[in-house]
Design an enzyme around this catalytic site. Structure first.
Site, PDB file in Angstrom:
ATOM      1  CB  ALA A 159     -27.131 -46.251   1.381  1.00 51.36           C
ATOM      2  CG  ASN A 160     -25.646 -46.399  -3.978  1.00 49.07           C
ATOM      3  OD1 ASN A 160     -24.446 -46.128  -3.873  1.00 49.07           O
ATOM      4  ND2 ASN A 160     -26.550 -45.499  -4.353  1.00 49.07           N
ATOM      5  NE  ARG A 161     -22.956 -54.317  -1.630  1.00 50.18           N
ATOM      6  CZ  ARG A 161     -24.068 -54.942  -2.004  1.00 50.18           C
ATOM      7  NH1 ARG A 161     -24.625 -54.594  -3.168  1.00 50.18           N
ATOM      8  NH2 ARG A 161     -24.612 -55.853  -1.249  1.00 50.18           N
TER       9      ARG A 161
END
Length: 350
Positions: A159-161
């Site tokens: 995932a990412n932020r």
């Protein structure tokens, strides 16, 4: 009353005849209003307004105005569902009164049901739609938001932020200006009033949703942070530490915005986002050219209070036919306003 008068720009008034300098305050207030918001609107108030029964300053003001009126009903479930209230609401709507529907939740008596006053943010969204410029009236918009999550196994993801806040702000601003908005989202945030949400999780799911929705939309805003890679193979169940370090082979995810650019009609506006950590303008300009975008919203996510997870953002707006426009650090709603302004300008030039 004194506190509210101090906080507001005008003195609070509660009585028809309590101001010697304004002998008919209901007329003055009604004539000078751009919008009247009644929150909460009780069953008694709705009945009086429907019948034109003027018993106090509020009901007199409602009858003495040509401004739009927004009512926000709040009452117990049994009252909200009573035939007389249902009929009163139908009559008021037919007369052009705007309504923010009550929500379901905990009520004053401790019970739970429909009739709870709408969340203040929902009411504010409705006010902004009524007072906004309406320069997107009749325009259909699809916005993507959030970061995709690519499964490794039944538990873990790549995932990412991205929080999705900027995409939701763009959707809210577009809706407030009259657009019919669909939001394709990987996150759960308060949904802007009037916006339809399509929930997705992975890049593949977002690709399918955006491709289908974009086919007949006027404006496409690809603000989601799509993972660039995903595991080639997703493990069944949960990978166990005792089984050793797994070898995870990655493959590229579909380039959604490039596909949207290739399929873009001449009468569509396509907006992309570029989250960078260096060479911001150069990288965003290349994305603008390579993916047939009409506008790129570029931000340096390594800068303080910018981009992921923050409530603020600072961006550079890039177009093929215009000089870059820098938006200094501001709330994400203010940034969204600048983005929509640019979209309106692009549409006017088409």
């Amino acid at each position: 009353r004194t506190t509210l008068s101090a906080l507001a720009s005008e003195p609070v008034q509660t009585e028809l005849w309590d101001n010697p300098t304004t002998p008919i305050p209901h007329t003055r207030i009604g004539q000078g209003a751009d919008l009247i918001v009644v929150a909460p609107a009780t069953a008694r108030l709705l009945a009086a307004y429907r019948m034109g029964l003027t018993t106090d300053l509020l009901t007199n003001t409602l009858i003495a105005t040509r401004a739009p009126v927004l009512v926000c009903p709040a009452m117990h479930t049994e009252m909200w569902e009573h035939p007389s209230v249902v009929e009163n609401m139908a009559v008021l709507r037919a007369r052009g009164v705007h309504v923010v529907e009550p929500e379901s939740g905990r009520l004053a008596g401790g019970d739970v049901g429909a009739g709870r006053l709408a969340d203040p943010s929902t009411i504010v969204d409705a006010v902004e739609r009524l007072l906004g410029p309406h320069d997107l009236a009749g325009v259909s918009v699809v916005v993507s938001a959030g970061g995709t999550r690519e499964p490794i196994d039944a538990v873990r993801v790549i995932a990412n932020r991205s929080s999705g806040k900027q995409g939701y702000a763009v959707a809210a601003e577009a809706a407030s200006r009259g657009a019919a908005v669909t939001l394709v989202s990987t996150v759960t945030l308060p949904v802007p009033s009037g916006v339809e949400v399509v929930a997705v999780e992975t890049a593949e799911q977002m690709l399918r949703a955006m491709t289908e929705l974009a086919a007949d939309r006027d404006v496409i805003v690809m603000s989601a942070a799509v993972a660039d890679f995903r595991p080639e193979v997703v493990a069944d169940g949960k990978l166990k530490k005792r089984e050793g370090t797994p070898e995870i082979v990655l493959e590229p995810t579909p380039d959604i915005v490039a596909g949207l650019g290739a399929a873009k009609r001449d009468d569509q506006v396509l907006v992309g986002f570029a989250a960078e950590t260096n060479d911001l303008v150069a990288n965003a300009t290349e994305k603008l050219r390579a993916k047939r975008l009409d506008l790129v919203v570029a931000n340096d996510v390594s800068a303080p209070h910018v981009g992921f997870a923050h409530d603020t953002n600072a961006v550079t707006l890039l177009r093929p036919d215009a000089e870059p426009v820098e938006i200094d650090l501001a709330s994400k709603r203010e940034v969204a306003r600048a983005v929509i302004d640019a979209i309106v300008d692009i549409r006017n030039q088409h």
